[in-house]
Design an enzyme around this catalytic site. Structure first.
Site, PDB file in Angstrom:
ATOM      1  N   GLU A   1       0.840  -1.190   0.000  1.00 38.98           N
ATOM      2  CA  GLU A   1       0.000   0.000   0.000  1.00 38.98           C
ATOM      3  C   GLU A   1       0.875   1.239   0.000  1.00 38.98           C
ATOM      4  O   GLU A   1       0.446   2.311  -0.399  1.00 38.98           O
ATOM      5  CB  GLU A   1      -0.897  -0.023   1.257  1.00 38.98           C
ATOM      6  CG  GLU A   1      -1.969   1.052   1.320  1.00 38.98           C
ATOM      7  CD  GLU A   1      -1.508   2.346   1.981  1.00 38.98           C
ATOM      8  OE1 GLU A   1      -2.314   3.290   2.030  1.00 38.98           O
ATOM      9  OE2 GLU A   1      -0.356   2.446   2.454  1.00 38.98           O
TER      10      GLU A   1
ATOM     11  N   CYS B   1      -4.620  -3.744   1.970  1.00 37.98           N
ATOM     12  CA  CYS B   1      -3.923  -4.842   2.665  1.00 37.98           C
ATOM     13  C   CYS B   1      -4.109  -6.191   1.977  1.00 37.98           C
ATOM     14  O   CYS B   1      -3.518  -7.183   2.386  1.00 37.98           O
ATOM     15  CB  CYS B   1      -4.425  -4.949   4.111  1.00 37.98           C
ATOM     16  SG  CYS B   1      -4.470  -3.383   4.952  1.00 37.98           S
TER      17      CYS B   1
ATOM     18  N   HIS C   1      -6.142 -11.408   8.594  1.00 36.63           N
ATOM     19  CA  HIS C   1      -5.500 -10.095   8.469  1.00 36.63           C
ATOM     20  C   HIS C   1      -5.687  -9.389   9.805  1.00 36.63           C
ATOM     21  O   HIS C   1      -6.801  -9.375  10.346  1.00 36.63           O
ATOM     22  CB  HIS C   1      -6.139  -9.288   7.338  1.00 36.63           C
ATOM     23  CG  HIS C   1      -5.767  -7.835   7.393  1.00 36.63           C
ATOM     24  ND1 HIS C   1      -4.448  -7.426   7.353  1.00 36.63           N
ATOM     25  CD2 HIS C   1      -6.508  -6.706   7.537  1.00 36.63           C
ATOM     26  CE1 HIS C   1      -4.414  -6.103   7.450  1.00 36.63           C
ATOM     27  NE2 HIS C   1      -5.646  -5.643   7.567  1.00 36.63           N
TER      28      HIS C   1
END
Ligand code: CAA
Length: 409
Positions: A83, A115, A248
């Site tokens: 990112e 992400c 995540h």
């Protein structure tokens, strides 16, 4: 080709500095338990001025080559997911390709989807190998990021940085990836974004948590729909199918919320009359989720790399015990795209070490004042990295708008 494909080797990298969240809480006038318990965080990784996303990525991959066990000439695909790129046009991947002296006959590019792109890169690499297009070569996938929110904002304690490099091949010693059965979900939302002129992300925090959970529901339903159409009608409960559940991790408490939501979705899909009890959820969290959040508690959010820090920690900690067992992985990228997939821990998982524990132990804690000085850009990139720097390469500033990277002597 139909054989197993996945991660043959994995190497993690962390920047030198860390900031204790108790110190940040005191500086911001926040009750420390909010960060420790409410978010599940202890500290966050901070980059020195000589480190950027290029050095994080190259420093994650360098140990794989330095040992001589992996030859840069074997790499036919080099993908960097991030990112926090350093240039609007020139990708992080080509800087990394040069620093690692990879061969010219190599497809290389950078991937972006907040992400999520680490997983996009991993799946691309796995499918490239599985398709036969690799012709015996291997792919290098690197997820690297520096997570930045505005100083003083609600997102500030959920920053972090780091990188994970994965060698993908038809020798999945660490994790074979079931790319055929993965479930995906996509939806256009503004939960987290970063306009081109900003170095810190903008976020609609509470909404982003809702988007993450909705995407988990969607991706898991797609995963199950595919599995049911391909296999049996009445599946085992999820907790009996996977030895661990990796997520995540923007902050560890998010993974706990996600696991509860996943178990609820599983109960509903299997037609259970009641939702899972708190004891059931807590038991599953304690045995199959929380142990693998420890690295993220100390690192914070590393965007594309965060799921793979959980994997690195799982392999280092329990690779032997979980060898040959299936695990699940959930990847979320704001905006949003998500994927729920599974893999089987490889036979050699107990033998390798990602380097994560040594890097965590070697970090230097900095003060809030030092962190704020780094954020304000007062610290210029130095001629040499600071004492204790463990990377193979450092960022030495720009010359005529060109970024310069040097080997650490
Ligand atoms: N003791 C214990 N717990 C406390 C506490 C105390 N003294 N004070 C507060 N808490 C708890 C709250 O009850 C809350 O817990 P629950 O969520 O379980 O209710 C938790 O601490 C957080 O408190 P708040 O909701 O009041 O916190 P906040 O308003 O400061 O915002 C946040 C939290 C939204 C996560 C914010 O840090 C943020 O915006 N972070 C960045 C966005 C983000 O990470 N989103 C995650 C999903 S998006 C994604 O995953 C992609 C990505 O990587 C960015």
């Amino acid at each position: 080709m139909t054989g197993a494909v996945g991660i043959e080797r994995l190497s993690a990298y962390l920047p030198l500095y860390s900031l204790a969240l108790d110190d940040l809480a005191e500086a911001r006038g926040v009750e420390p338990q909010k960060y420790r318990i409410g978010l599940g965080l202890e500290s966050m990784a901070i980059t020195p001025a000589c480190e950027d996303t290029v050095t994080l990525a190259a420093n994650a991959a360098a140990p794989l080559f330095a040992s001589g066990e992996v030859d840069p000439h074997e790499i036919g695909l080099l993908l960097v997911a991030t990112e926090s790129a350093v240039d609007h046009a020139k990708p992080v991947s080509i800087f990394v390709h040069e620093l690692l002296r990879a061969q010219p006959a190599c497809r290389t590019y950078e991937l972006k989807h907040a992400c999520y792109s680490g997983t996009a890169a991993l799946m691309t690499a796995v499918q490239w190998v599985a398709s036969g297009a690799a012709r015996g070569r291997k792919a290098l996938v690197i997820a690297a990021d520096i997570a930045r929110y505005d100083v003083g904002s609600a997102g500030e304690p959920t920053q972090g940085a780091g990188a994970v490099a994965m060698l993908v091949s038809d020798r999945p010693r660490l994790l074979s990836v079931d790319f055929r059965g993965s479930g995906a979900f996509a939806e256009g939302v503004f939960d987290f974004w970063r306009p081109l002129d900003r170095s810190a992300a903008l976020v609609d925090g509470k909404y982003s948590v809702d988007c993450y959970l909705r995407a988990l529901d969607g991706a898991y339903r797609d995963f199950e729909a595919h599995r049911r159409s391909a296999h049996e009608a009445s599946p085992l409960p999820l907790v009996d199918r996977f030895g661990a559940f990796l997520y995540h991790v923007p902050f560890p408490k998010m993974a706990s919320k996600a696991h509860r939501r996943l178990l609820e979705a599983d109960f509903a899909l299997r037609g259970e009359d009641e939702a899972p009890s708190d004891d059931f959820v807590e038991g599953s969290l304690a045995s199959a989720v929380s142990p693998y959040l420890q690295a993220c508690r100390a690192v914070g959010n590393s965007y594309t790399a965060s799921l793979y820090f959980c994997l690195a920690h799982l392999l280092d900690r329990d690779g032997g015990r979980l060898s040959h067992e299936p695990i699940s992985l959930f990847s979320y990228g704001s905006g949003c795209c998500a994927e729920f997939f599974s893999g089987v821990v490889g036979p050699d998982a107990a033998r390798d070490d990602s380097g994560l524990s040594a890097l965590l132990a070697a970090r230097r804690q900095i003060s809030v004042a030092e962190y704020e000085a780094l954020r304000s850009g007062q610290a210029a990139p130095p001629d040499a990295p600071p004492d204790g720097f463990r990377g193979h390469f450092f960022f030495a500033g720009t010359e005529r708008d060109r970024r310069r990277y040097l080997p650490t002597s």
